[in-house]
Design a protein around this motif. Structure first.
Motif, PDB file in Angstrom:
ATOM      1  N   VAL A 165       0.850  -1.190   0.000  1.00  0.00           N
ATOM      2  CA  VAL A 165       0.000   0.000   0.000  1.00  0.00           C
ATOM      3  C   VAL A 165       0.884   1.237   0.000  1.00  0.00           C
ATOM      4  O   VAL A 165       1.686   1.456   0.911  1.00  0.00           O
ATOM      5  N   ALA A 166       0.736   2.060  -1.039  1.00  0.00           N
ATOM      6  CA  ALA A 166       1.510   3.294  -1.189  1.00  0.00           C
ATOM      7  C   ALA A 166       0.660   4.533  -0.953  1.00  0.00           C
ATOM      8  O   ALA A 166       1.174   5.573  -0.552  1.00  0.00           O
ATOM      9  N   ALA A 167      -0.645   4.426  -1.205  1.00  0.00           N
ATOM     10  CA  ALA A 167      -1.536   5.575  -1.033  1.00  0.00           C
ATOM     11  C   ALA A 167      -2.975   5.081  -0.945  1.00  0.00           C
ATOM     12  O   ALA A 167      -3.297   3.981  -1.409  1.00  0.00           O
ATOM     13  N   SER A 168      -3.816   5.914  -0.354  1.00  0.00           N
ATOM     14  CA  SER A 168      -5.244   5.594  -0.298  1.00  0.00           C
ATOM     15  C   SER A 168      -6.062   6.868  -0.430  1.00  0.00           C
ATOM     16  O   SER A 168      -5.606   7.956  -0.061  1.00  0.00           O
ATOM     17  N   ILE A 169      -7.238   6.703  -0.974  1.00  0.00           N
ATOM     18  CA  ILE A 169      -8.216   7.784  -1.079  1.00  0.00           C
ATOM     19  C   ILE A 169      -9.524   7.211  -0.554  1.00  0.00           C
ATOM     20  O   ILE A 169     -10.125   6.344  -1.191  1.00  0.00           O
ATOM     21  N   ILE A 170      -9.941   7.646   0.618  1.00  0.00           N
ATOM     22  CA  ILE A 170     -11.164   7.145   1.230  1.00  0.00           C
ATOM     23  C   ILE A 170     -12.282   8.119   0.883  1.00  0.00           C
ATOM     24  O   ILE A 170     -12.246   9.285   1.256  1.00  0.00           O
ATOM     25  N   GLY A 171     -13.258   7.628   0.155  1.00  0.00           N
ATOM     26  CA  GLY A 171     -14.332   8.478  -0.336  1.00  0.00           C
ATOM     27  C   GLY A 171     -14.190   8.681  -1.836  1.00  0.00           C
ATOM     28  O   GLY A 171     -13.342   8.069  -2.496  1.00  0.00           O
ATOM     29  N   VAL A 172     -14.999   9.559  -2.370  1.00  0.00           N
ATOM     30  CA  VAL A 172     -15.008   9.838  -3.809  1.00  0.00           C
ATOM     31  C   VAL A 172     -13.682  10.478  -4.219  1.00  0.00           C
ATOM     32  O   VAL A 172     -13.154  11.343  -3.514  1.00  0.00           O
ATOM     33  N   LEU A 173     -13.156  10.041  -5.354  1.00  0.00           N
ATOM     34  CA  LEU A 173     -11.937  10.662  -5.886  1.00  0.00           C
ATOM     35  C   LEU A 173     -12.156  12.162  -6.045  1.00  0.00           C
ATOM     36  O   LEU A 173     -13.175  12.583  -6.598  1.00  0.00           O
ATOM     37  N   PRO A 174     -11.204  12.979  -5.591  1.00  0.00           N
ATOM     38  CA  PRO A 174     -11.353  14.423  -5.798  1.00  0.00           C
ATOM     39  C   PRO A 174     -11.392  14.779  -7.278  1.00  0.00           C
ATOM     40  O   PRO A 174     -12.112  15.666  -7.693  1.00  0.00           O
ATOM     41  N   SER A 175     -10.592  14.052  -8.084  1.00  0.00           N
ATOM     42  CA  SER A 175     -10.564  14.273  -9.531  1.00  0.00           C
ATOM     43  C   SER A 175      -9.760  13.156 -10.188  1.00  0.00           C
ATOM     44  O   SER A 175      -8.995  12.452  -9.527  1.00  0.00           O
ATOM     45  N   LYS A 176      -9.904  13.065 -11.488  1.00  0.00           N
ATOM     46  CA  LYS A 176      -9.104  12.109 -12.251  1.00  0.00           C
ATOM     47  C   LYS A 176      -7.634  12.460 -12.146  1.00  0.00           C
ATOM     48  O   LYS A 176      -6.769  11.603 -11.977  1.00  0.00           O
ATOM     49  N   LEU A 177      -7.325  13.755 -12.193  1.00  0.00           N
ATOM     50  CA  LEU A 177      -5.944  14.208 -12.125  1.00  0.00           C
ATOM     51  C   LEU A 177      -5.288  13.837 -10.801  1.00  0.00           C
ATOM     52  O   LEU A 177      -4.113  13.464 -10.770  1.00  0.00           O
ATOM     53  N   THR A 178      -6.040  13.898  -9.713  1.00  0.00           N
ATOM     54  CA  THR A 178      -5.500  13.501  -8.411  1.00  0.00           C
ATOM     55  C   THR A 178      -5.003  12.064  -8.475  1.00  0.00           C
ATOM     56  O   THR A 178      -3.885  11.753  -8.043  1.00  0.00           O
ATOM     57  N   LEU A 179      -5.822  11.171  -9.027  1.00  0.00           N
ATOM     58  CA  LEU A 179      -5.444   9.766  -9.098  1.00  0.00           C
ATOM     59  C   LEU A 179      -4.275   9.545 -10.049  1.00  0.00           C
ATOM     60  O   LEU A 179      -3.320   8.835  -9.715  1.00  0.00           O
ATOM     61  N   THR A 180      -4.307  10.149 -11.214  1.00  0.00           N
ATOM     62  CA  THR A 180      -3.208   9.937 -12.160  1.00  0.00           C
ATOM     63  C   THR A 180      -1.899  10.498 -11.612  1.00  0.00           C
ATOM     64  O   THR A 180      -0.835   9.915 -11.836  1.00  0.00           O
ATOM     65  N   ASP A 181      -1.950  11.603 -10.881  1.00  0.00           N
ATOM     66  CA  ASP A 181      -0.735  12.153 -10.255  1.00  0.00           C
ATOM     67  C   ASP A 181      -0.161  11.182  -9.223  1.00  0.00           C
ATOM     68  O   ASP A 181       1.050  10.970  -9.165  1.00  0.00           O
TER      69      ASP A 181
END
Length: 195
Positions: A165-181
């Protein structure tokens, strides 16, 4: 004396109730699952635990093993066809998967759908091309118990090339760019590739 003690307790109880309501997680409402604010949490490479082990079946009943995705970044998304917030973030997930296909694998964990027919309908409707573990009882989340709060749907976890596990986002993705970054940052770490 008793009357004074009761008067003093009222403000104290009010403060305790206020504190109890403070949390980064929203309530479960009437759906029985937790929503959150989509905050990104990253873990430095030297602080990551062991690779996550997860095996099961996909929506078609075929074997699926998270270890098969090692060697590249893996994005794992927890979703259900019943989850309104999953619908909200799915366009961003599908686009991110397409944009990072050379860098990352995507895989889902479908939970709390009573049949694969519901899950498959959701997959068709959103044009999801990556596989998902089918886990109606949510047991597939057990390896992520230190990362994903119980019933926190949707949630997204980014695993490094070693499957940690390197990162997590709990809840709705803030944006597509957040995830791709996040994917690009984890991929840029290099090393740990198993092929």
């Amino acid at each position: 004396m008793l009357r004074t003690s009761r008067v003093a307790l009222v403000p104290l109880l009010a403060c305790l109730l206020l504190l109890a309501g403070c949390s980064s997680l929203s309530g479960t409402g009437d759906k029985g699952y937790i929503t959150a604010d989509g905050q990104v949490t990253t873990i430095p490479p030297e602080e990551r635990g062991e690779p996550v082990e997860l095996t099961g079946e996909d929506l078609d009943g075929r074997p699926l093993d998270l270890a098969d995705f090692r060697g590249r970044v893996t994005v794992l998304n927890v979703w259900g066809s019943w989850c309104n917030q999953c619908r909200t973030e799915m366009p961003d997930l599908v686009t991110a998967a397409a944009e990072t296909e050379e860098t990352a694998h995507f895989v889902g964990i479908n939970i709390r759908d009573s049949s694969t027919a519901q899950a498959k309908g959701f997959v068709r409707a959103w044009g999801i091309t990556y596989p998902s573990f089918y886990s109606p009882d949510g047991r597939a989340l057990l390896p992520f118990s230190k990362t994903i709060p119980p019933r926190a749907t949707p949630s997204t976890v980014v695993l490094d090339a070693e499957g940690r596990v390197a990162a997590s986002i709990i809840g709705v993705l803030p944006s597509k760019l957040t995830l791709t970054d996040v994917v690009e940052d984890v991929a840029a770490e290099g090393g740990g590739s198993n092929g």
